[in-house]
Design an enzyme around this catalytic site. Structure first.
Site, PDB file in Angstrom:
ATOM      1  N   THR A 198     -29.524   6.363  72.036  1.00 32.34           N
ATOM      2  CA  THR A 198     -29.723   5.077  72.710  1.00 32.34           C
ATOM      3  C   THR A 198     -28.891   4.010  72.004  1.00 32.34           C
ATOM      4  O   THR A 198     -28.635   4.114  70.811  1.00 32.34           O
ATOM      5  CB  THR A 198     -31.220   4.729  72.622  1.00 32.34           C
ATOM      6  OG1 THR A 198     -31.925   5.625  73.456  1.00 32.34           O
ATOM      7  CG2 THR A 198     -31.518   3.307  73.038  1.00 32.34           C
ATOM      8  N   GLY A 228     -39.205   5.705  79.067  1.00 32.10           N
ATOM      9  CA  GLY A 228     -39.501   5.502  77.652  1.00 32.10           C
ATOM     10  C   GLY A 228     -39.673   4.031  77.305  1.00 32.10           C
ATOM     11  O   GLY A 228     -39.977   3.184  78.160  1.00 32.10           O
ATOM     12  N   THR A 248     -34.898   2.597  68.871  1.00 31.24           N
ATOM     13  CA  THR A 248     -34.507   3.917  69.369  1.00 31.24           C
ATOM     14  C   THR A 248     -35.428   4.956  68.750  1.00 31.24           C
ATOM     15  O   THR A 248     -35.793   4.839  67.578  1.00 31.24           O
ATOM     16  CB  THR A 248     -33.041   4.233  69.025  1.00 31.24           C
ATOM     17  OG1 THR A 248     -32.753   5.577  69.445  1.00 31.24           O
ATOM     18  CG2 THR A 248     -32.745   4.109  67.540  1.00 31.24           C
ATOM     19  N   GLY A 249     -35.800   5.939  69.550  1.00 34.30           N
ATOM     20  CA  GLY A 249     -36.683   6.972  69.014  1.00 34.30           C
ATOM     21  C   GLY A 249     -37.585   7.533  70.085  1.00 34.30           C
ATOM     22  O   GLY A 249     -37.319   7.380  71.279  1.00 34.30           O
ATOM     23  N   THR A 250     -38.645   8.176  69.677  1.00 34.59           N
ATOM     24  CA  THR A 250     -39.586   8.783  70.623  1.00 34.59           C
ATOM     25  C   THR A 250     -40.359   7.677  71.336  1.00 34.59           C
ATOM     26  O   THR A 250     -41.335   7.131  70.812  1.00 34.59           O
ATOM     27  CB  THR A 250     -40.558   9.709  69.878  1.00 34.59           C
ATOM     28  OG1 THR A 250     -40.925   9.083  68.649  1.00 34.59           O
ATOM     29  CG2 THR A 250     -39.909  11.026  69.552  1.00 34.59           C
ATOM     30  N   GLY A 251     -39.897   7.379  72.554  1.00 39.90           N
ATOM     31  CA  GLY A 251     -40.332   6.176  73.255  1.00 39.90           C
ATOM     32  C   GLY A 251     -41.826   6.044  73.428  1.00 39.90           C
ATOM     33  O   GLY A 251     -42.364   4.929  73.394  1.00 39.90           O
TER      34      GLY A 251
HETATM   35  N1  ASP Z   1     -36.269   5.572  73.021  1.00 42.37           N
HETATM   36  C1  ASP Z   1     -35.608   6.302  74.066  1.00 42.37           C
HETATM   37  C2  ASP Z   1     -36.637   6.819  75.037  1.00 42.37           C
HETATM   38  O1  ASP Z   1     -37.708   7.192  74.612  1.00 42.37           O
HETATM   39  C3  ASP Z   1     -34.809   7.454  73.565  1.00 42.37           C
HETATM   40  C4  ASP Z   1     -33.811   7.103  72.507  1.00 42.37           C
HETATM   41  O2  ASP Z   1     -34.000   6.172  71.737  1.00 42.37           O
HETATM   42  O3  ASP Z   1     -32.795   7.801  72.446  1.00 42.37           O
HETATM   43  O4  ASP Z   1     -36.335   6.899  76.198  1.00 42.37           O
END
Ligand code: ASP
Length: 353
Positions: A198, A228, A248-251
């Site tokens: 992201t 997300g 950014t991360g596990t939304g």
């Molecule tokens: N945060 C984003 C989501 O969960 C994914 C990402 O950060 O790459 O959609």
């Protein structure tokens, strides 16, 4: 010591400390966090990523240096990363289970708390521009799906065939994801050589206005219309008068914890608590140091909380005097910053600056 004396002593001590220099403008960006390690990176790829981050910083800082707005800087920086297939946003977005690309983005300006976002767009080349149109030219905050692309068309934003977003690398990642999901019965979204990818930017302009934005393809193999944190104001993006964040991360965990809002709200309270009106200029600067470190602490705490819920990722942020920072719990995060008074920094791995 009585409270008044104690506050005075603190102020004198802070006044004697080296004060922070507030920035005229500043910019911090990210291109995602994840299992980014030297052993998995080719020199060519690393050079491409560093060059793209550098180009995004350049595009944003040109706007800010010329007196442009933080919103323009955020969109200029993100547009570069949306066009670059190395990042999971715009061209190069990850694939859904149904083998499509479904794009999410959001943007917010801190002085007015105006915000715009889009989820599940599939034809608009620059989703961050669409989020901004939603903010500036619609009465809404969040548009989704076909309606979002229709709004983009009506506003004259560039439309592309959905195949524009296709990249072989992301498609191969989906094939691996599906193979593994079939084997394990339950689709686990959090590994599969996962790099979040992201992109996001937070800027402060010469008027002191902070804006933040985030753009993403979401997570590989997402289905059932999953959305997300990236287009959720307060989760993946937030800005107020004294702070801006992009995540950014596990939304799912970032949504549950309102990560971006949590960081900024904590910083605003810290600033209110500082007796800045009654002390000299140097002491104000020193107190701002405290607020800056509070923002950093809030970011660390928020990422820690994400980890406790079983997620991972990172954030970039600016505090009220424009000091950039980041916090992440993954091996690496594509990131960079530049300020009016400082050096440009571009980093990838956890052991870098
Ligand atoms: N945060 C984003 C989501 O969960 C994914 C990402 O950060 O790459 O959609």
């Amino acid at each position: 010591m009585p409270k008044a004396v104690s506050i005075l002593a603190t102020c004198i001590a802070l006044a004697l400390a080296t004060p922070a220099q507030a920035e005229d403008w500043s910019l911090v960006i990210h291109g995602g966090a994840g299992t980014i390690q030297r052993e998995n990176m080719t020199p060519e790829r690393e050079a491409e990523i560093r060059a793209a981050l550098d180009a995004a910083l350049e595009a944003g800082s040109n706007v800010l240096r010329d007196g442009g707005s933080s919103l323009d800087a955020v969109t200029a920086a993100i547009n570069i990363l949306e066009d670059d297939p190395n990042f999971n946003a715009g061209r190069g977005a990850v694939f859904t289970w149904e083998e499509t690309n479904s794009l999410d983005a959001s943007i917010m300006r801190g002085d007015t708390l105006a915000a715009g976002a889009v989820a599940g767009a599939s034809r608009t080349r620059h989703p961050i521009d669409l989020a901004r149109k939603v903010m500036e030219e619609s009465p809404h905050v969040l548009l989704s799906g076909e309606g979002a692309d229709q709004f983009a068309r009506e506003k004259g934003l560039e439309q592309v065939d959905p195949s524009y977003f296709y990249t072989q690398e992301r498609y191969d990642a989906l094939v691996r994801f599906k193979a593994r999901a079939m084997q394990e019965e339950e689709a686990r979204q959090l590994d599969v050589d996962y790099k979040f990818g992201t992109v996001g930017a937070v800027a402060m302009d010469q008027d002191g206005v902070i804006s933040a934005g985030t753009s993403t393809g979401g997570m590989t193999g997402k289905r059932w219309g999953r959305i997300g944190d990236s287009p959720i104001i307060g989760a993946g993006t937030y800005a107020n008068a004294s702070c801006g964040v992009s995540a950014t991360g596990t939304g799912e965990m970032f949504i549950r914890l309102s990560v971006a809002y949590r960081i900024c709200e904590g910083s605003a309270r810290a600033e209110e608590a500082s007796p800045v009106s009654s002390v000299r200029q140097e002491a104000i600067a020193a107190l701002m140091d405290e607020v800056n470190s509070q923002t950093h602490t809030n970011a660390d705490l928020a990422i820690d909380a994400v980890g406790q819920l079983g997620g991972s990722g990172g954030v970039i942020f600016l505090s009220s005097d424009g000091t950039p920072g980041w916090s992440f719990d993954t091996p690496g995060m594509y990131r960079g910053s530049v300020t009016s008074g400082g050096e440009k920094v571009v980093s990838i791995y956890g052991d870098e600056e």
